[in-house]
Design a protein around this motif. Structure first.
Motif, PDB file in Angstrom:
ATOM      1  N   PRO A  83       0.835  -1.212   0.000  1.00  0.00           N
ATOM      2  CA  PRO A  83       0.000   0.000   0.000  1.00  0.00           C
ATOM      3  C   PRO A  83       0.868   1.259   0.000  1.00  0.00           C
ATOM      4  CG  PRO A  83      -0.741  -1.567   1.673  1.00  0.00           C
ATOM      5  CD  PRO A  83       0.580  -2.069   1.179  1.00  0.00           C
ATOM      6  N   ILE A  84       0.382   2.304  -0.650  1.00  0.00           N
ATOM      7  CA  ILE A  84       1.100   3.573  -0.676  1.00  0.00           C
ATOM      8  C   ILE A  84       0.727   4.382   0.565  1.00  0.00           C
ATOM      9  CG2 ILE A  84       1.528   5.682  -1.988  1.00  0.00           C
ATOM     10  CD1 ILE A  84       2.427   3.075  -3.368  1.00  0.00           C
ATOM     11  N   PRO A  85       1.709   4.765   1.390  1.00  0.00           N
ATOM     12  CA  PRO A  85       1.406   5.581   2.578  1.00  0.00           C
ATOM     13  C   PRO A  85       0.686   6.861   2.181  1.00  0.00           C
ATOM     14  CG  PRO A  85       3.679   4.797   2.633  1.00  0.00           C
ATOM     15  CD  PRO A  85       3.149   4.479   1.265  1.00  0.00           C
ATOM     16  N   ILE A  86      -0.292   7.251   2.972  1.00  0.00           N
ATOM     17  CA  ILE A  86      -1.131   8.398   2.633  1.00  0.00           C
ATOM     18  C   ILE A  86      -0.319   9.677   2.436  1.00  0.00           C
ATOM     19  CG2 ILE A  86      -1.636   8.993   5.053  1.00  0.00           C
ATOM     20  CD1 ILE A  86      -4.518   9.675   4.036  1.00  0.00           C
ATOM     21  N   GLN A  87       0.772   9.818   3.205  1.00  0.00           N
ATOM     22  CA  GLN A  87       1.574  11.039   3.104  1.00  0.00           C
ATOM     23  C   GLN A  87       2.377  11.109   1.804  1.00  0.00           C
ATOM     24  OE1 GLN A  87       1.972   8.630   5.353  1.00  0.00           O
ATOM     25  NE2 GLN A  87       4.123   8.200   5.802  1.00  0.00           N
ATOM     26  N   ASN A  88       2.418   9.999   1.038  1.00  0.00           N
ATOM     27  CA  ASN A  88       3.186   9.983  -0.206  1.00  0.00           C
ATOM     28  C   ASN A  88       2.321   9.888  -1.457  1.00  0.00           C
ATOM     29  OD1 ASN A  88       5.045   8.144   1.936  1.00  0.00           O
ATOM     30  ND2 ASN A  88       6.039   9.884   0.928  1.00  0.00           N
ATOM     31  N   ASN A  90       0.349  12.183  -2.928  1.00  0.00           N
ATOM     32  CA  ASN A  90       0.486  13.329  -3.847  1.00  0.00           C
ATOM     33  C   ASN A  90       1.781  13.261  -4.642  1.00  0.00           C
ATOM     34  OD1 ASN A  90      -1.953  14.372  -3.015  1.00  0.00           O
ATOM     35  ND2 ASN A  90      -1.057  15.775  -1.526  1.00  0.00           N
ATOM     36  N   GLU A  91       2.851  12.827  -3.973  1.00  0.00           N
ATOM     37  CA  GLU A  91       4.154  12.729  -4.635  1.00  0.00           C
ATOM     38  C   GLU A  91       4.124  11.688  -5.752  1.00  0.00           C
ATOM     39  OE1 GLU A  91       8.854  12.142  -3.349  1.00  0.00           O
ATOM     40  OE2 GLU A  91       7.255  11.537  -1.993  1.00  0.00           O
ATOM     41  N   LEU A  92       3.524  10.527  -5.461  1.00  0.00           N
ATOM     42  CA  LEU A  92       3.468   9.471  -6.475  1.00  0.00           C
ATOM     43  C   LEU A  92       2.512   9.858  -7.604  1.00  0.00           C
ATOM     44  CD1 LEU A  92       4.492   6.757  -7.392  1.00  0.00           C
ATOM     45  CD2 LEU A  92       2.745   5.651  -5.984  1.00  0.00           C
ATOM     46  N   THR A  93       1.458  10.580  -7.283  1.00  0.00           N
ATOM     47  CA  THR A  93       0.542  11.074  -8.316  1.00  0.00           C
ATOM     48  C   THR A  93       1.285  11.963  -9.312  1.00  0.00           C
ATOM     49  OG1 THR A  93      -1.356  10.991  -6.816  1.00  0.00           O
ATOM     50  CG2 THR A  93      -1.569  12.385  -8.753  1.00  0.00           C
ATOM     51  N   LYS A  94       2.177  12.810  -8.809  1.00  0.00           N
ATOM     52  CA  LYS A  94       2.995  13.663  -9.689  1.00  0.00           C
ATOM     53  C   LYS A  94       3.898  12.811 -10.583  1.00  0.00           C
ATOM     54  CE  LYS A  94       3.146  17.682  -6.594  1.00  0.00           C
ATOM     55  NZ  LYS A  94       4.015  18.514  -5.727  1.00  0.00           N
ATOM     56  N   ASP A  95       4.431  11.714 -10.034  1.00  0.00           N
ATOM     57  CA  ASP A  95       5.273  10.812 -10.826  1.00  0.00           C
ATOM     58  C   ASP A  95       4.471  10.193 -11.970  1.00  0.00           C
ATOM     59  OD1 ASP A  95       7.454  11.248  -9.146  1.00  0.00           O
ATOM     60  OD2 ASP A  95       6.910   9.593  -7.826  1.00  0.00           O
ATOM     61  N   ILE A  96       3.226   9.819 -11.671  1.00  0.00           N
ATOM     62  CA  ILE A  96       2.369   9.209 -12.689  1.00  0.00           C
ATOM     63  C   ILE A  96       2.061  10.226 -13.792  1.00  0.00           C
ATOM     64  CG2 ILE A  96       0.055   8.244 -13.102  1.00  0.00           C
ATOM     65  CD1 ILE A  96       0.287   7.030 -10.230  1.00  0.00           C
ATOM     66  N   LEU A  97       1.819  11.475 -13.404  1.00  0.00           N
ATOM     67  CA  LEU A  97       1.591  12.528 -14.391  1.00  0.00           C
ATOM     68  C   LEU A  97       2.852  12.760 -15.226  1.00  0.00           C
ATOM     69  CD1 LEU A  97      -0.469  14.608 -15.429  1.00  0.00           C
ATOM     70  CD2 LEU A  97       0.483  16.235 -13.789  1.00  0.00           C
ATOM     71  N   GLU A  98       4.013  12.712 -14.581  1.00  0.00           N
ATOM     72  CA  GLU A  98       5.282  12.877 -15.299  1.00  0.00           C
ATOM     73  C   GLU A  98       5.475  11.752 -16.310  1.00  0.00           C
ATOM     74  OE1 GLU A  98      10.088  12.585 -14.429  1.00  0.00           O
ATOM     75  OE2 GLU A  98       8.761  13.174 -12.779  1.00  0.00           O
ATOM     76  N   LEU A  99       5.165  10.509 -15.893  1.00  0.00           N
ATOM     77  CA  LEU A  99       5.277   9.371 -16.813  1.00  0.00           C
ATOM     78  C   LEU A  99       4.299   9.521 -17.968  1.00  0.00           C
ATOM     79  CD1 LEU A  99       6.483   6.539 -17.418  1.00  0.00           C
ATOM     80  CD2 LEU A  99       4.598   5.576 -16.067  1.00  0.00           C
ATOM     81  N   TYR A 100       3.093   9.976 -17.673  1.00  0.00           N
ATOM     82  CA  TYR A 100       2.071  10.196 -18.696  1.00  0.00           C
ATOM     83  C   TYR A 100       2.604  11.127 -19.790  1.00  0.00           C
ATOM     84  CZ  TYR A 100      -2.339  11.720 -20.798  1.00  0.00           C
ATOM     85  OH  TYR A 100      -3.341  12.007 -21.691  1.00  0.00           O
ATOM     86  N   GLU A 101       3.210  12.208 -19.364  1.00  0.00           N
ATOM     87  CA  GLU A 101       3.745  13.184 -20.318  1.00  0.00           C
ATOM     88  C   GLU A 101       4.987  12.655 -21.029  1.00  0.00           C
ATOM     89  OE1 GLU A 101       4.275  16.490 -17.728  1.00  0.00           O
ATOM     90  OE2 GLU A 101       2.173  17.141 -17.854  1.00  0.00           O
ATOM     91  N   LYS A 102       5.809  11.919 -20.282  1.00  0.00           N
ATOM     92  CA  LYS A 102       7.067  11.397 -20.831  1.00  0.00           C
ATOM     93  C   LYS A 102       6.833  10.424 -21.978  1.00  0.00           C
ATOM     94  CE  LYS A 102      11.440   9.400 -19.196  1.00  0.00           C
ATOM     95  NZ  LYS A 102      12.191   8.966 -17.989  1.00  0.00           N
ATOM     96  N   VAL A 103       5.807   9.574 -21.855  1.00  0.00           N
ATOM     97  CA  VAL A 103       5.551   8.562 -22.887  1.00  0.00           C
ATOM     98  C   VAL A 103       4.426   8.988 -23.837  1.00  0.00           C
ATOM     99  CG1 VAL A 103       6.345   6.718 -21.361  1.00  0.00           C
ATOM    100  CG2 VAL A 103       3.900   7.243 -21.464  1.00  0.00           C
ATOM    101  N   LYS A 104       3.965  10.239 -23.674  1.00  0.00           N
ATOM    102  CA  LYS A 104       2.903  10.776 -24.543  1.00  0.00           C
ATOM    103  C   LYS A 104       1.681   9.835 -24.557  1.00  0.00           C
ATOM    104  CE  LYS A 104       6.064  13.330 -27.587  1.00  0.00           C
ATOM    105  NZ  LYS A 104       7.269  13.119 -26.777  1.00  0.00           N
TER     106      LYS A 104
END
Length: 232
Positions: A83-88, A90-104
């Motif tokens: 499970p992803i700790p609640i405090q992290n 938002n940080e992982l969500t940003k990573d997913i958005l970064e990956l989304y943009e990176k792979v178009k």
């Protein structure tokens, strides 16, 4: 230490991003692991999450990161064995958005579970869609409800950034890994991305586990009744 996205191979543009994180009944994780086991999707990288640096996964005698990336069926799957700790979140969500943009990528799909209000032999599969232009088969549109945790964060981030988003949620009432719900989730996902797989093994394993649990419960009840009759 910042999170890092590590890709071991070139990703074809235009993929979907599919997230599968542990939720109720471990349904989404079970579905993703089944696709991995059947070699429908293959590992192409991982995300080094700084807050999970104290956790290492051991699989097939090899060490690995908890949050891993897989490719298959014109999609990139992001899945975590923990499970992803609640405090992290938002940080992982940003990573997913970064990956989304990176792979178009062309959209984000979150596979999830929703707890059933009552016990059923087979639950429904629901969907919620924002800007997703595909017809969703084998699922009912969820009119009222709520998403929580990392999938809610991903959904709202996608909405804010006008990214097509689809949430697929299989109904479950099980406290054990629910293979029947995971199978329903895969069947709904098959109509959206380019995967095709027989889920018979997944369903049969679930039935075997449930049968074994029921047998243990019955034996426990019989032993309890016998003691009450003997000493009652």
């Amino acid at each position: 230490m910042e999170n890092k996205i590590i890709l071991n191979s070139q990703i074809t543009p235009g993929h979907y991003i599919v997230t599968a994180f542990p939720t109720a009944g471990l349904v989404s994780l079970l579905a993703a692991n089944y696709l991995i086991q059947k070699k429908i999707i293959k590992k192409v990288g991982h995300i080094q999450v700084s807050s999970l640096s104290q956790i290492a996964i051991i699989e097939d005698k090899h060490l690995d990161y908890p949050v891993r990336l897989f490719e298959g069926g014109n999609s990139i799957f992001i899945t975590s064995q923990v499970p992803i700790p609640i405090q992290n979140i938002n940080e992982l969500t940003k990573d997913i958005l970064e990956l989304y943009e990176k792979v178009k990528a062309r959209g984000i799909i979150a596979i999830d579970a929703i707890e059933a209000s009552e016990e059923k032999e087979k639950g429904e599969t629901y969907f919620v869609s924002e800007g997703f232009d595909k017809e969703i088969k084998n699922a009912k549109e969820l009119e009222d409800g709520a998403m929580i945790g990392i999938n809610a964060s991903i959904a709202l981030t996608a909405k804010d950034n006008k990214i097509p988003f689809l949430g697929l949620m299989a109904e479950t009432h099980m406290s054990i890994p629910d293979g029947l719900a995971a199978s329903s989730l895969i069947k709904a996902l098959e109509n959206v991305i380019d995967i095709h797989i027989d889920t018979t093994d997944l369903v049969n394993e679930y039935k075997r586990v449930v049968s074994k649990l029921n047998s243990l419960i019955n034996k426990t009840n019989q032993t309890k009744s016998l003691k009450e009759e003997t000493y009652g």
